[in-house]
Scaffold this motif. Structure first.
Motif, short mmCIF file in Angstrom:
data_model
loop_
_atom_site.label_atom_id
_atom_site.label_comp_id
_atom_site.label_asym_id
_atom_site.label_seq_id
_atom_site.Cartn_x
_atom_site.Cartn_y
_atom_site.Cartn_z
N GLY A 10 0.83 -1.21 0.00
CA GLY A 10 0.00 0.00 0.00
C GLY A 10 0.85 1.23 0.00
N LEU A 13 -0.06 7.69 1.33
CA LEU A 13 0.00 8.93 0.56
C LEU A 13 0.65 10.08 1.31
CD1 LEU A 13 -3.46 8.75 -1.16
CD2 LEU A 13 -1.22 8.19 -2.08
N GLU A 22 -3.14 0.81 10.10
CA GLU A 22 -2.95 0.52 8.69
C GLU A 22 -1.85 -0.51 8.51
OE1 GLU A 22 -1.40 2.56 4.52
OE2 GLU A 22 -1.98 3.84 6.19
N ARG A 276 -1.97 -0.93 -3.37
CA ARG A 276 -1.72 0.38 -2.79
C ARG A 276 -0.46 1.04 -3.33
NH1 ARG A 276 -3.67 -1.03 3.37
NH2 ARG A 276 -5.85 -1.42 2.80
N SER A 280 -1.16 6.40 -10.19
CA SER A 280 -2.40 7.13 -10.44
C SER A 280 -3.02 6.70 -11.76
CB SER A 280 -2.12 8.64 -10.46
OG SER A 280 -1.17 8.96 -11.49
N ILE A 345 -8.55 10.43 -4.89
CA ILE A 345 -7.37 9.58 -4.78
C ILE A 345 -6.43 9.74 -5.98
CG2 ILE A 345 -6.60 7.17 -4.71
CD1 ILE A 345 -9.06 6.55 -3.02
N LYS A 349 -2.51 10.68 -5.60
CA LYS A 349 -1.44 9.85 -6.15
C LYS A 349 -0.55 10.67 -7.09
CE LYS A 349 -2.24 5.38 -4.95
NZ LYS A 349 -1.28 4.32 -4.68
N TYR A 352 1.79 12.61 -5.05
CA TYR A 352 2.82 11.78 -4.45
C TYR A 352 3.85 11.36 -5.50
CZ TYR A 352 4.97 8.61 -1.18
OH TYR A 352 5.87 8.01 -0.35
N SER A 666 -12.44 1.89 -1.02
CA SER A 666 -11.22 2.29 -1.73
C SER A 666 -10.00 1.65 -1.11
CB SER A 666 -11.07 3.82 -1.68
OG SER A 666 -10.92 4.27 -0.34
N TRP A 670 -6.14 2.55 -1.34
CA TRP A 670 -5.79 3.59 -0.37
C TRP A 670 -6.59 3.37 0.90
CZ3 TRP A 670 -8.68 7.93 1.55
CH2 TRP A 670 -7.91 8.83 2.30
N ASP A 672 -8.18 4.58 4.26
CA ASP A 672 -8.65 5.78 4.94
C ASP A 672 -8.81 5.46 6.42
OD1 ASP A 672 -10.05 7.94 5.99
OD2 ASP A 672 -11.26 8.24 4.19
#
Length: 710
Positions: A10, A13, A22, A276, A280, A345, A349, A352, A666, A670, A672
């Motif tokens: 993952g 971000l 996580e 993850r 993008s 998202i 991405k 990032y 999601s 990603w 959350d």
């Protein structure tokens, strides 16, 4: 490395330290920093209790039949998993006269426990890093196909070696961190798995698709199986009436103590697949070329299926499992796309990736190899072909019996019974599987999907038979479908299909299958042109991220190997209001009373009576004074985690993971931490129904659960 076969059928971000809630962590090399954080949050067992000790938690957790997770809960090999994980086993034993799916089942003795074909549990025995060995083979110098062949070769060689020590073991080799690491995992499979207990469907699937991926939940999503073993060795054995219950060295203790808001919670299971680290551009493709068309096509198919299932109990029994599998990812695709857009998202991405590009420019790391802009161009060039492939698969792959037979026959997947005979005498036969499908339902599904496919694919890309549909059948898809079903030898029971005869070559469904195969091959060829380069760029992007954050612990994407996730019991803000972290018996009774408005809330009178009890005795939570049904944690899960045990800080079983909330959809790309939640069924709810509905005293005693007199 993403496999083309998976795409076709993952990344954190921020640059801050990983959130405690996580991560899908491998157990054998769990970072010390992660373990210390677990301790700080309430985990009280030593480090070795997770993986290395004889009584390690990993020794009680199983891969359930290759698609779910489960946990051993008794010295005689009882296994808890979700109801929806055991669904096919339950369905396969059900008939109109003995509908265990509808009415539930309890084996009152070992002799009554029901064996299941093609079901198994697998124990992970060991895992280790073999990256150096794979790099010595120059794994990254080859195409995807060659890499997969090399991985299989290494796994086979390692399996051959370990079988000389213990013939019941085998080894798999899997890529981690997008192929930057390789781990070898040793497994032991038990294939004699028998159904012991299941609640009625009204409880095991309570709420159905209405409540799927939603909170609050009241579903009692569990079933009970037993592992059987060789009576001499206590090891794996093919089914035999002489086999005996398996005696594990360790099993999970069932806790009746419950949990409180903020308590430590941990899942251990087999999460299937996350992405993850995906770029993008890959997420855009997932949203627009995969999720959106998948949801659209399945919506068409499921509407037909549901209407037929509601009209006939016999049809419902045949299709319950198929419908559940289809609808789960239909809703998942809808919810994931909603989350991708609402959270933003793709842009996150992009931002990032700009940081990674800056790091690359400033350090020279992977200069001349990683090209993020080029990766975007590669994805853009294959967008249409990927979408067309998804539409093809959702329309023609495993959607109706005739199309499945036609494609399998065209691919030569039906074995010739007499290959040594003269060519004109060689024939194939389909097994009689008529108990698994319904002709009226399948015909209507086929016609509806043919029409839908024509509406979403460019005319120039349609198979040739669409010309016949328009010219010979006046655009009537149902008439074309009925013609194939009525006139093809592929649908004749016990028919000998002489594979080299002119009659078979001119068979309308055989031609239909050949034309579908032509389209499928063309799409595969187009996608194969860029898949290796895309996967290599994605691997390098992951490598750059890990290098840039080398002072942080990182977990690999899920790949259906055992993982640990930890966090706390607790709710979230749902539409701006506290969600609560558990549901109660009162809440399910309230829904049951609305059963006439929504059939997915219907339940037997006995269930409403049981859930309306004035005193739940030992099943009442000591803190809240309520009978608690389902609860929330912020554990990090995904598909495959279904049936994963949820442990408290003492390593005791408090429930089973069975779903996520709408805001977790999601999570594959990603996580959350504020909104994503794991939904678990409380083990006390499970035991309550085993006791008060099933009167399964022998199982409660076996698990060491004290049964209080009523």
């Amino acid at each position: 490395m993403k496999k083309l076969s998976i795409l076709m059928a993952g990344l954190a971000l921020s640059a801050t330290t990983a959130h405690a809630d996580e991560g899908m962590w491998t157990l054998y090399n769990l970072p010390q920093a992660v373990y210390e954080q677990m301790q700080a949050e309430g985990f009280t067992l030593p480090y070795g209790s997770l993986y290395s000790n004889p009584d390690a938690i990993k020794n009680a957790v199983v891969n359930f039949s290759g698609y779910c997770s489960g946990v051993v809960v008794s010295p005689d090999g009882l296994v808890f998993t979700n109801h929806h994980c055991g669904f096919e086993g339950i369905r396969s034993h059900s008939t109109v006269d003995h509908d265990y799916m509808l009415n539930g089942f309890f084996a009152k003795s070992f002799a009554e426990e029901l064996p299941n074909e093609n079901m198994f549990v697998s124990f992970m025995k060991e895992q280790k890093d073999i990256t150096a060995h794979m790099e010595a083979l120059r794994i990254h110098d080859w195409s995807n196909a060659r890499q997969e062949a090399m991985i299989d070769s290494v796994a086979n060689a390692m399996t051959d070696s370990i079988k000389k020590i213990d013939p019941t073991l085998h080894i798999t080799v899997e890529p981690f961190y997008e192929g930057n690491k390789y781990y070898a995992t040793t497994y032991q499979d038990f294939t004699d798995l028998r159904l012991v207990f299941t609640v009625p469907k009204s409880m095991g699937k309570f709420g159905g698709e209405t409540d799927n991926w939603m909170w609050p939940r009241q579903t009692c999503d569990f079933s009970v199986f037993r592992i059987y073993a060789d009576p001499k060795t206590n090891g794996p054995a093919a089914y035999s009436k002489d086999n005996v219950p398996y005696h594990p060295k360790h099993w999970a203790p069932v806790s009746m103590d419950g949990y409180k808001d903020g308590d430590f919670a941990m899942t251990v299971g087999y999460p299937g697949s996350t992405e993850r680290y995906l770029s993008s551009y890959g997420i855009e493709e997932m949203r627009d070329a995969q999720n959106a068309p998948r949801a659209q096509v399945r919506g068409v198919k499921q509407a037909v299926m549901l209407r037929h299932m509601r009209a006939s109990e016999a049809v419902r029994i045949k299709y319950d499992s198929k419908y559940a599998q289809s609808s789960n990812y239909w809703k998942n695709s809808i919810g994931m796309n909603k989350c991708i857009d609402s959270v933003g998202i793709v842009q996150m991405k992009r931002d990032y990736e700009a940081k990674i590009k800056h790091y690359q420019d400033s350090t020279g790391f992977l200069k001349g190899r990683l090209n993020i802009k080029h990766l975007g161009d590669l994805y853009a060039n294959r967008h249409k072909d990927m979408k067309d492939m998804l539409l093809f698969n959702e329309t023609f792959r495993r959607t109706n019996e005739l199309t499945s037979r036609a494609i399998n026959f065209a691919q030569g997947l039906i074995a010739v019974k007499n290959p040594k005979a003269k060519a004109e005498k060689q024939y194939a036969m389909f097994d009689d599987n008529s108990d698994t499908w319904d002709a009226d339902l399948d015909r209507e599904v086929m016609a509806a999907l043919l029409k839908n496919y024509a509406e979403h694919v460019d005319k120039a890309d349609l198979p040739e038979f669409y010309n016949d549909i328009n010219t010979k059948w006046g655009g009537d898809y149902q008439k074309f479908t009925d013609y194939l079903w009525n006139n093809s030898i592929l649908m004749k029971k016990k028919a000998k299909i002489f594979v080299n005869s002119d009659k078979v070559k001119n068979d309308p469904a055989v031609k239909y299958g050949e034309q579908l195969l032509t389209v499928m091959k063309n799409l595969h060829k187009k996608l194969a042109e860029s898949i290796d380069e895309i996967d290599e760029q994605e691997r390098l992007l992951c490598e750059a991220k890990v290098r840039m954050e080398q002072d942080m612990p990182h977990y690999s994407d899920a790949n259906f190997t055992m993982r640990l996730s930890y966090g706390q019991v607790g709710g979230y803000l749902l539409d701006g209001k506290p969600s609560g972290y558990y549901t109660t018996a009162e809440s399910i009774v309230e829904k049951m009373k609305r059963g006439k408005e929504n059939f997915e809330y219907e339940a037997e009178p006995i269930m409403q009576e049981l859930m309306s009890a004035s005193d739940f005795g030992p099943y009442t939570d000591k803190t809240t004074g309520k009978m608690q049904l389902c609860f929330l944690t912020n554990n990090d899960i995904t598909g495959g985690n279904s049936g994963s045990p949820i442990f408290d800080g003492k390593g005791q079983l408090i429930g089973l993971a069975f779903d996520g909330n709408w805001d977790s959809l999601s999570g594959d790309i990603w996580f959350d931490s504020k909104l994503a939640r794991c939904i678990g069924v409380d083990v006390r709810y499970m035991v309550y129904l085993m006791d008060r509905w099933g009167h399964a005293d022998r199982l409660l005693e076996e698990m060491g659960v004290v049964k209080v007199k009523k």
